[in-house]
Motif scaffolding. Structure first.
Motif, PDB file in Angstrom:
ATOM      1  N   GLY A 210       2.739  -2.372  13.373  1.00  0.00           N
ATOM      2  CA  GLY A 210       2.772  -1.880  11.782  1.00  0.00           C
ATOM      3  C   GLY A 210       1.974  -0.947  11.663  1.00  0.00           C
ATOM      4  N   LYS A 211       2.260   0.075  10.905  1.00  0.00           N
ATOM      5  CA  LYS A 211       1.179   1.132  10.221  1.00  0.00           C
ATOM      6  C   LYS A 211       0.488   0.582   9.261  1.00  0.00           C
ATOM      7  N   ARG A 212      -0.864   0.614   9.275  1.00  0.00           N
ATOM      8  CA  ARG A 212      -1.717  -0.066   8.398  1.00  0.00           C
ATOM      9  C   ARG A 212      -1.507   0.588   7.134  1.00  0.00           C
ATOM     10  N   ILE A 213      -1.300   0.102   6.086  1.00  0.00           N
ATOM     11  CA  ILE A 213      -1.018   0.605   4.635  1.00  0.00           C
ATOM     12  C   ILE A 213      -2.271   0.450   4.053  1.00  0.00           C
ATOM     13  N   ASP A 214      -2.642   1.340   3.373  1.00  0.00           N
ATOM     14  CA  ASP A 214      -3.938   1.767   2.827  1.00  0.00           C
ATOM     15  C   ASP A 214      -3.775   1.038   1.345  1.00  0.00           C
ATOM     16  N   ASN A 215      -3.685  -0.178   1.245  1.00  0.00           N
ATOM     17  CA  ASN A 215      -3.679  -1.051   0.123  1.00  0.00           C
ATOM     18  C   ASN A 215      -4.800  -2.183  -0.012  1.00  0.00           C
TER      19      ASN A 215
ATOM     20  N   ARG B 113      11.855  -9.121  10.968  1.00  0.00           N
ATOM     21  CA  ARG B 113      12.617  -8.955   9.823  1.00  0.00           C
ATOM     22  C   ARG B 113      11.417  -9.261   8.763  1.00  0.00           C
ATOM     23  N   ALA B 114      10.589 -10.319   9.200  1.00  0.00           N
ATOM     24  CA  ALA B 114       9.763 -10.653   8.327  1.00  0.00           C
ATOM     25  C   ALA B 114       8.407  -9.414   8.328  1.00  0.00           C
ATOM     26  N   LYS B 115       8.221  -8.896   9.344  1.00  0.00           N
ATOM     27  CA  LYS B 115       7.239  -7.849   9.441  1.00  0.00           C
ATOM     28  C   LYS B 115       7.557  -6.762   8.526  1.00  0.00           C
ATOM     29  N   ASP B 116       8.921  -6.425   8.524  1.00  0.00           N
ATOM     30  CA  ASP B 116       9.488  -5.290   7.709  1.00  0.00           C
ATOM     31  C   ASP B 116       9.342  -5.717   6.316  1.00  0.00           C
TER      32      ASP B 116
ATOM     33  N   LEU C  42       3.770  -4.806   0.849  1.00  0.00           N
ATOM     34  CA  LEU C  42       2.599  -3.973   0.642  1.00  0.00           C
ATOM     35  C   LEU C  42       2.582  -2.673   0.297  1.00  0.00           C
ATOM     36  N   ALA C  43       3.569  -2.057   0.990  1.00  0.00           N
ATOM     37  CA  ALA C  43       3.786  -0.505   0.552  1.00  0.00           C
ATOM     38  C   ALA C  43       4.305  -0.202  -0.988  1.00  0.00           C
ATOM     39  N   ALA C  44       4.807  -1.246  -1.635  1.00  0.00           N
ATOM     40  CA  ALA C  44       5.168  -1.044  -2.896  1.00  0.00           C
ATOM     41  C   ALA C  44       3.877  -0.840  -3.934  1.00  0.00           C
TER      42      ALA C  44
END
Ligand SMILES: Nc1ncnc2c1ncn2[C@@H]1O[C@H](COP(=O)(O)OP(=O)(O)OP(=O)(O)O)[C@@H](O)[C@H]1O
Ligand SMILES: Cc1ncc(CO)c(N)n1
Length: 270
Positions: free
Chosen positions: A197-202, A232-235, A241-243
């Motif tokens: 998973g790409k680390r999301i800056d959140n 599917r859970a990871k997505d 998070l990306a929201a």
């Protein structure tokens, strides 16, 4: 027929973790959600100020009510802070032959509060881990369960392997506590697979663990195999998070409405 999932966990008054995160996740993942509440927490994005446990008798009655009426297709277990509560859960899960059990060994909240007593960890290992289809420790939890200090991908593999071999179940070692990545490791049947998973800056990651385990349980309830359920859970968690929802003064909750948000509210936002 509609698939159903049960969360056995604590209530988070701020709605970001615990029962509330679980129900939001299950609903967004298309299953009917039920709950057996182990404890009430007075909690917000900055910390936990009080915990009131259910009595074991009451928790047992909650579980009897559910299992004798709407049988869950999957069960997720989150915060359970004391030994007697763990024992009654194990007893009822065995009595009713519950299936697709996901155990999130919740120990410490994102805000730092301890959510399980020291002596209950041993009971958790003895009573609940052997019933699990999958355990979902984060890195500090995997360290506590194995005594292995995790500093690398190899360390994650060693810890996940040890837990999987000890309790004869699949283990997803979550990577949210890594510095640069957000890669989760699934160890099952003597082999492993990375879910990158790409680390999301959140900074708002309150309830990520609860959300991931509930999303896995939802997908198992729908009949997906373990690998597909984890994928599917990871997505789902990456989308939530990306929201970039930003609420509260501390580490805030995620946006479970990310998939439907645009359809229903876009025009009303300023
Ligand atoms: N910044 C991030 N970017 C992308 N994914 C993340 C991030 N933080 C956590 N995750 C993902 O969230 C999921 C939960 O992992 P994490 O290690 O945060 O669990 P946890 O510590 O149990 O959560 P909690 O904060 O609820 O206690 C994992 O899939 C992890 O990879
Ligand atoms: C009730 C509850 N369960 C789990 C967590 C872990 O995120 C939390 N903060 N609160």
């Amino acid at each position: 027929m509609r698939k159903t999932a049960l969360t056995i966990a604590g209530s988070d008054s701020s709605g970001g973790a615990g029962i509330q995160a679980d129900i939001k996740t299950m609903m967004a993942n298309g299953v009917y959600a039920m709950s057996a509440i182990t404890a009430l927490t007075a909690q917000n994005t900055t910390g936990v100020t009080a915990i009131l446990n259910a009595t074991p008798e009451f928790l047992g009655q909650e579980l009897d009510s559910l299992f004798t009426d709407i049988f869950p297709d999957a069960v997720k277990i989150g915060m359970v802070s004391d030994r007697e509560l763990i024992c009654i859960i194990a007893e009822k899960l065995k009595q009713y032959q519950a299936k697709n059990i996901v155990v999130d060994p919740v120990m410490v909240a994102t805000s730092g509060a301890r959510l399980i007593s020291e002596d209950a960890i041993e009971t958790l290992k003895q009573e609940l881990f052997p019933l699990a289809a999958i355990l979902t420790p984060n890195i500090p939890e995997a360290e506590e369960l194995t005594g292995i200090k995790i500093n690398s991908a190899e360390d994650m593999i060693s810890a996940a392997r040890q837990i999987s071999e000890t309790y004869h179940c699949a283990v997803l070692c979550k990577g949210g506590h890594q510095l640069n990545d957000a890669n989760d490791l699934l160890y099952a049947n003597d082999s492993y697979q990375w879910f990158e998973g790409k680390r999301i800056d959140n900074p708002n990651t309150h309830g990520t663990g609860c959300t991931l385990s509930s999303a896995i349980a939802s997908n198992l309830a729908k009949g997906y195999d373990l690998n597909t359920s984890v994928k599917r859970a990871k997505d789902y968690i990456s989308g939530a998070l990306a929201a970039m929802l930003d609420l509260g003064a501390g580490s805030g909750p995620m946006d479970h409405g990310f998939a439907i948000h645009n359809v229903y509210t876009e025009e009303k936002e300023d």
